[in-house]
Design an enzyme around this catalytic site. Sequence first.
Site, PDB file in Angstrom:
ATOM      1  N   THR A  59      -4.069   1.868  -2.442  1.00  0.00           N
ATOM      2  CA  THR A  59      -3.402   0.577  -2.573  1.00  0.00           C
ATOM      3  C   THR A  59      -3.914  -0.251  -3.740  1.00  0.00           C
ATOM      4  O   THR A  59      -5.042  -0.080  -4.204  1.00  0.00           O
ATOM      5  CB  THR A  59      -3.609  -0.234  -1.263  1.00  0.00           C
ATOM      6  OG1 THR A  59      -2.851  -1.437  -1.307  1.00  0.00           O
ATOM      7  CG2 THR A  59      -5.071  -0.579  -1.032  1.00  0.00           C
ATOM      8  N   GLY A  80       1.336  -1.367   4.993  1.00  0.00           N
ATOM      9  CA  GLY A  80       1.783  -2.459   5.860  1.00  0.00           C
ATOM     10  C   GLY A  80       0.684  -3.406   6.311  1.00  0.00           C
ATOM     11  O   GLY A  80       0.858  -4.106   7.307  1.00  0.00           O
ATOM     12  N   GLY A  81      -0.463  -3.442   5.607  1.00  0.00           N
ATOM     13  CA  GLY A  81      -1.527  -4.380   5.988  1.00  0.00           C
ATOM     14  C   GLY A  81      -1.896  -4.190   7.448  1.00  0.00           C
ATOM     15  O   GLY A  81      -2.092  -3.062   7.918  1.00  0.00           O
ATOM     16  N   THR A  83       0.881  -1.148   0.000  1.00  0.00           N
ATOM     17  CA  THR A  83       0.000   0.000   0.000  1.00  0.00           C
ATOM     18  C   THR A  83       0.934   1.216   0.000  1.00  0.00           C
ATOM     19  O   THR A  83       2.128   1.084   0.199  1.00  0.00           O
ATOM     20  CB  THR A  83      -0.859  -0.095   1.270  1.00  0.00           C
ATOM     21  OG1 THR A  83      -1.624  -1.287   1.172  1.00  0.00           O
ATOM     22  CG2 THR A  83      -1.751   1.091   1.516  1.00  0.00           C
ATOM     23  N   SER A 109     -10.351  -3.224   5.728  1.00  0.00           N
ATOM     24  CA  SER A 109      -9.005  -2.673   5.518  1.00  0.00           C
ATOM     25  C   SER A 109      -8.372  -2.342   6.865  1.00  0.00           C
ATOM     26  O   SER A 109      -9.053  -2.255   7.889  1.00  0.00           O
ATOM     27  CB  SER A 109      -9.109  -1.398   4.684  1.00  0.00           C
ATOM     28  OG  SER A 109      -7.865  -0.743   4.623  1.00  0.00           O
ATOM     29  N   ASP A 134      -8.551  -9.196   0.766  1.00  0.00           N
ATOM     30  CA  ASP A 134      -8.805  -8.616   2.088  1.00  0.00           C
ATOM     31  C   ASP A 134     -10.153  -9.049   2.654  1.00  0.00           C
ATOM     32  O   ASP A 134     -10.480  -8.762   3.801  1.00  0.00           O
ATOM     33  CB  ASP A 134      -8.714  -7.080   2.046  1.00  0.00           C
ATOM     34  CG  ASP A 134      -7.271  -6.592   2.212  1.00  0.00           C
ATOM     35  OD1 ASP A 134      -6.388  -7.423   2.502  1.00  0.00           O
ATOM     36  OD2 ASP A 134      -7.027  -5.388   2.048  1.00  0.00           O
TER      37      ASP A 134
HETATM   38  N1  GLY Z   1      -4.822  -3.895   1.458  1.00  0.00           N
HETATM   39  C1  GLY Z   1      -4.361  -3.467   2.714  1.00  0.00           C
HETATM   40  C2  GLY Z   1      -5.428  -2.885   3.575  1.00  0.00           C
HETATM   41  O1  GLY Z   1      -6.407  -2.384   3.048  1.00  0.00           O
HETATM   42  O2  GLY Z   1      -5.337  -2.936   4.773  1.00  0.00           O
END
Ligand code: GLY
Length: 599
Positions: free
Chosen positions: A425, A499-500, A407, A478, A449
Amino acid sequence: MTRRAHLQCAVVLLIVAGCSTPRATNEPSARTASAAVAHESPRPSRTLPSSSGQPGVAVGVHGAVATAEANASKVGLAVLEAGGNAVDAAIAIAFALAVTHPLAGNLGGGGFMVVRTARGESVAIDYREVAPLAATRDMYLDAAGNLTHDSVNGARAAGIAGTVAGLALAHERFGKKPWAQLLAPAIALARNGHVVDAYHADELKKAVERMRKAGFDGSTHYYVADDGSYIAEGATWKQPELASTLEQLATQGAHAFYAGELAQRIVAGVKALGGVWTAEDLASYHALAREPLRFSYLGREVVTMPPPSAGGIVLRQLLFASEEWHMREQPWRSPEAAHLFVEAARRAYADRNAWIADPDFASVPVATLTSSAYLHERMSTIDPAHATPSSAIKAGAANGAVESHETTHFSVVDDAGNAVANTYTLNASFGALVVAPGTGILLNDEMDDFASQPGKPNQFGLVQGERNEIEPKKRMLSSMTPTIIVENGQLRAVLGSPGGATITTTVAQLVRALIDYGEPLDAAVRAPRVHHQWLPDQVSTETELEPAIADGLRALGHTVNLATSGRIGHANCIEVDPATHGYRAVADVTRGDGSALAY
Ligand code: GLY
């Protein structure tokens, strides 16, 4: 609450695909809102803050940008210098990053933008992707019920892209410069080419290798030189197809992405790659203006992202625990402070995983999850002397976010004091690894996700919850946490990170460094990070973490492991220096590329 009622609560203003002018509902007119971006609040006089002279730091008094890529930062600064406001600059940066930073910059993905105007209005623009109409709960399971790779690689992994609608909504609400002018720099970068730096040359090579390995050879030609060789550092990279798409968006408006000839080309391209997008999917996509989540932390106001991001709620929980447990009384870089923080994270992520999803599809108890009474109870179980096993932390159905590092977050402030925190992202680096033919648009793999296999561990070892299961038109959960901090009614900081799942702990650690310990932003950004997300039951950290902190955490019973890539997040942020009111912009260059500029 019914879905319809949720929609009525959440939707303030919609972009209606197919209309050249977005349709306002119950908000002030776009131009009225736009006026709010003028110099309407008393502006504190600014002088230049000190600079550490460290790489990636810039100071200024009129405006600042921090992004993941140098050309995009230059584009943003030029818009500010030409009299554009922070939202104008953010739109130009987002389009530029789609050209120069295809790891995450995009037209084919989605994200969130938190805007705070100089007079104190704020809005959270939700341009998250939605599941296609043809999506089904089990679409990523094989005949034996096992998870396939289709949620990660290839066109079936792509949610309906929201970026263009989101940027158009931001422009309609706040933009000062003409739309086409904000696309012009990106068009020039794509049409005339831009010089590729060492970092991006390496990332392009790795992406092409991954595309080949995944069998997507048809998309590799976009990311190699004309003779098929890898694009070298210092080479000029041109993207004519992407330039044409951007030109169409500039001349016809954002709606061209969602209806008409370009939209038809996108749908045909996705179909040719085996995807399920339809013209109806694009025509019915809406970006939403949501009320930001706001809460107080040590006397400051935190303005951040509500669901469908879990980021704001988790940030509130982490910062509540920080305040409740007086974490600031522990030395900043100490095992004691790190222990309390990861224990709070363990509990916050258990809640995240059980409760949070798209509020238009699932009832999310935001008020409870953010209430002091609830959090007092929840965080009171922290043992300051021992790690609590995650198996002892109860939550309903579990979920977890894939640790995608690619992202990207950027921050912008302008002379008037307007601020933008934008995180957007494609999910994984280079998204689904496929480009819709004839468009240059790299597709996201955001469908991953969702909980593709509710109740069972996914391919990343994470157990996912029913609330976040796949449903047509639903936004996937997210962790993105674009955040603005306000102090004494004035802007204090613009924060965020990729960073997810690690995004929110990264932002919380930045807030604590700035507010609890009075660290300058560059020290806050450089400091090694820790992360815990309940499951797996481990503290993830970075190569540079002080051994005393790692050893101290182990002594308290924690399992401490390096994060997969050895790094956590990439926080391109800006602060208003409390002493001078000047801007200090910081790009997270120790964790990758990036560029901060100020004037
Ligand atoms: N794709 C990462 C997030 O949305 O958390």
